[in-house]
Design a protein around this motif. Structure first.
Motif, mmCIF file in Angstrom:
data_model
loop_
_atom_site.group_PDB
_atom_site.id
_atom_site.type_symbol
_atom_site.label_atom_id
_atom_site.label_comp_id
_atom_site.label_asym_id
_atom_site.label_seq_id
_atom_site.Cartn_x
_atom_site.Cartn_y
_atom_site.Cartn_z
ATOM 1 N N GLY A 1 54.239 81.752 -1.830
ATOM 2 C CA GLY A 1 54.704 80.942 -0.706
ATOM 3 C C GLY A 1 56.067 81.301 -0.157
ATOM 4 N N THR A 2 56.851 82.076 -0.907
ATOM 5 C CA THR A 2 58.236 82.335 -0.495
ATOM 6 C C THR A 2 58.500 83.761 -0.041
ATOM 7 O OG1 THR A 2 58.890 82.837 -2.766
ATOM 8 C CG2 THR A 2 59.121 80.538 -2.053
ATOM 9 N N HIS A 3 57.504 84.631 -0.102
ATOM 10 C CA HIS A 3 57.719 86.046 0.228
ATOM 11 C C HIS A 3 56.756 86.517 1.318
ATOM 12 C CE1 HIS A 3 60.327 86.014 -3.161
ATOM 13 N NE2 HIS A 3 59.354 85.880 -4.043
ATOM 14 N N PRO A 4 57.256 87.137 2.376
ATOM 15 C CA PRO A 4 56.399 87.551 3.487
ATOM 16 C C PRO A 4 55.501 88.750 3.174
ATOM 17 C CG PRO A 4 58.659 88.241 3.896
ATOM 18 C CD PRO A 4 58.675 87.404 2.656
ATOM 19 N N LEU A 5 55.821 89.501 2.119
ATOM 20 C CA LEU A 5 55.020 90.662 1.746
ATOM 21 C C LEU A 5 54.595 90.533 0.297
ATOM 22 C CD1 LEU A 5 57.269 93.458 3.315
ATOM 23 C CD2 LEU A 5 55.179 92.491 4.293
ATOM 24 N N SER A 6 53.444 91.105 -0.023
ATOM 25 C CA SER A 6 52.985 91.114 -1.415
ATOM 26 C C SER A 6 52.218 92.401 -1.675
ATOM 27 C CB SER A 6 52.107 89.890 -1.711
ATOM 28 O OG SER A 6 50.939 89.919 -0.928
ATOM 29 N N VAL A 7 52.124 92.743 -2.929
ATOM 30 C CA VAL A 7 51.329 93.903 -3.324
ATOM 31 C C VAL A 7 49.967 93.372 -3.745
ATOM 32 C CG1 VAL A 7 51.084 95.797 -4.953
ATOM 33 C CG2 VAL A 7 53.340 95.222 -4.041
ATOM 34 N N CYS A 8 48.953 93.908 -3.124
ATOM 35 C CA CYS A 8 47.584 93.490 -3.425
ATOM 36 C C CYS A 8 46.680 94.718 -3.385
ATOM 37 C CB CYS A 8 47.120 92.444 -2.418
ATOM 38 S SG CYS A 8 45.446 91.860 -2.699
ATOM 39 N N ARG A 9 45.939 94.920 -4.445
ATOM 40 C CA ARG A 9 45.016 96.055 -4.550
ATOM 41 C C ARG A 9 45.701 97.383 -4.257
ATOM 42 N NH1 ARG A 9 39.090 93.857 -3.308
ATOM 43 N NH2 ARG A 9 39.481 91.772 -4.036
ATOM 44 N N GLY A 10 46.903 97.540 -4.825
ATOM 45 C CA GLY A 10 47.611 98.808 -4.738
ATOM 46 C C GLY A 10 48.301 99.087 -3.419
ATOM 47 N N ALA A 11 48.416 98.093 -2.554
ATOM 48 C CA ALA A 11 49.061 98.311 -1.254
ATOM 49 C C ALA A 11 49.994 97.150 -0.923
ATOM 50 C CB ALA A 11 48.016 98.465 -0.155
ATOM 51 N N HIS B 1 51.035 92.178 4.357
ATOM 52 C CA HIS B 1 51.571 90.904 4.817
ATOM 53 C C HIS B 1 50.895 89.816 3.988
ATOM 54 C CE1 HIS B 1 54.040 92.222 8.154
ATOM 55 N NE2 HIS B 1 53.123 93.150 8.351
ATOM 56 N N ASN B 2 51.679 88.879 3.534
ATOM 57 C CA ASN B 2 51.203 87.848 2.620
ATOM 58 C C ASN B 2 50.658 86.656 3.408
ATOM 59 O OD1 ASN B 2 50.867 85.893 0.676
ATOM 60 N ND2 ASN B 2 53.007 85.825 0.071
ATOM 61 N N PRO B 3 49.352 86.409 3.356
ATOM 62 C CA PRO B 3 48.779 85.295 4.110
ATOM 63 C C PRO B 3 49.179 83.926 3.565
ATOM 64 C CG PRO B 3 47.104 86.274 2.711
ATOM 65 C CD PRO B 3 48.337 87.149 2.603
ATOM 66 N N TYR B 4 49.746 83.865 2.374
ATOM 67 C CA TYR B 4 50.140 82.599 1.759
ATOM 68 C C TYR B 4 51.619 82.262 1.978
ATOM 69 C CZ TYR B 4 45.724 83.557 -0.438
ATOM 70 O OH TYR B 4 44.405 83.846 -0.656
ATOM 71 N N TYR B 5 52.317 83.170 2.658
ATOM 72 C CA TYR B 5 53.734 82.947 2.931
ATOM 73 C C TYR B 5 53.887 81.731 3.817
ATOM 74 C CZ TYR B 5 58.410 83.916 4.826
ATOM 75 O OH TYR B 5 59.723 83.850 5.206
ATOM 76 N N ALA B 6 54.708 80.787 3.395
ATOM 77 C CA ALA B 6 54.906 79.525 4.114
ATOM 78 C C ALA B 6 56.330 79.448 4.612
ATOM 79 C CB ALA B 6 54.592 78.341 3.205
#
Length: 136
Positions: free
Chosen positions: A110-120, A123-128
């Motif tokens: 919820g606090t970060h605009p970017l995340s690592v997912c599946r090796g890449a 943009h973090n869809p859960y960023y609030a």
């Protein structure tokens, strides 16, 4: 530190020169963020053009700092704001086996605009983004 000593021949030199700074988990988000800010500012003043910061909440072995989960969310939000001010990459790690789902969602995602997912990096869809926040 034992793992770092095994893999880094000049760990003491890196620590002594300030190329590696270890910040211990503090009791409050504000103190921890002030320490991170000071370390980043010091690195830039010494000529650093890139800063790598690894934040590790731990592996459930010790209690959460300060006020618990709320304090962690405050810390993570502040870290995101610091990332906008410095030439840095901040990686926040959570042990999904020991932290609560709420903490993982609110603090981790919820606090970060970017995340690592599946090796890449994505943009973090859960960023609030909170209304009035300086993060865009």
């Amino acid at each position: 530190m034992a793992i770092l000593r095994k893999t880094n021949r000049d760990l003491d030199g890196a620590l002594g020169e300030g190329r590696l700074v270890i910040l211990r988990r503090e009791s409050s988000a504000s103190v921890t963020l002030a320490n991170i800010d000071a370390a980043f500012s010091n690195a830039v003043s010494k000529g650093a053009t890139a800063i790598r910061y690894l934040g590790n909440l731990g592996m459930g072995q010790t209690p959460l700092p300060g006020k618990g989960a709320d304090e962690v969310v405050e810390l993570e939000t502040g870290a995101t704001l610091l990332a906008l001010r410095y030439p840095c990459v901040i990686v926040c790690m959570y042990d999904v086996n020991t932290v609560s789902g709420r903490l993982l969602l609110d603090g981790g995602f919820g606090t970060h605009p970017l995340s690592v997912c599946r090796g890449a990096l994505r943009h973090n869809p859960y960023y609030a983004v909170e209304e009035g926040s300086k993060v865009a």
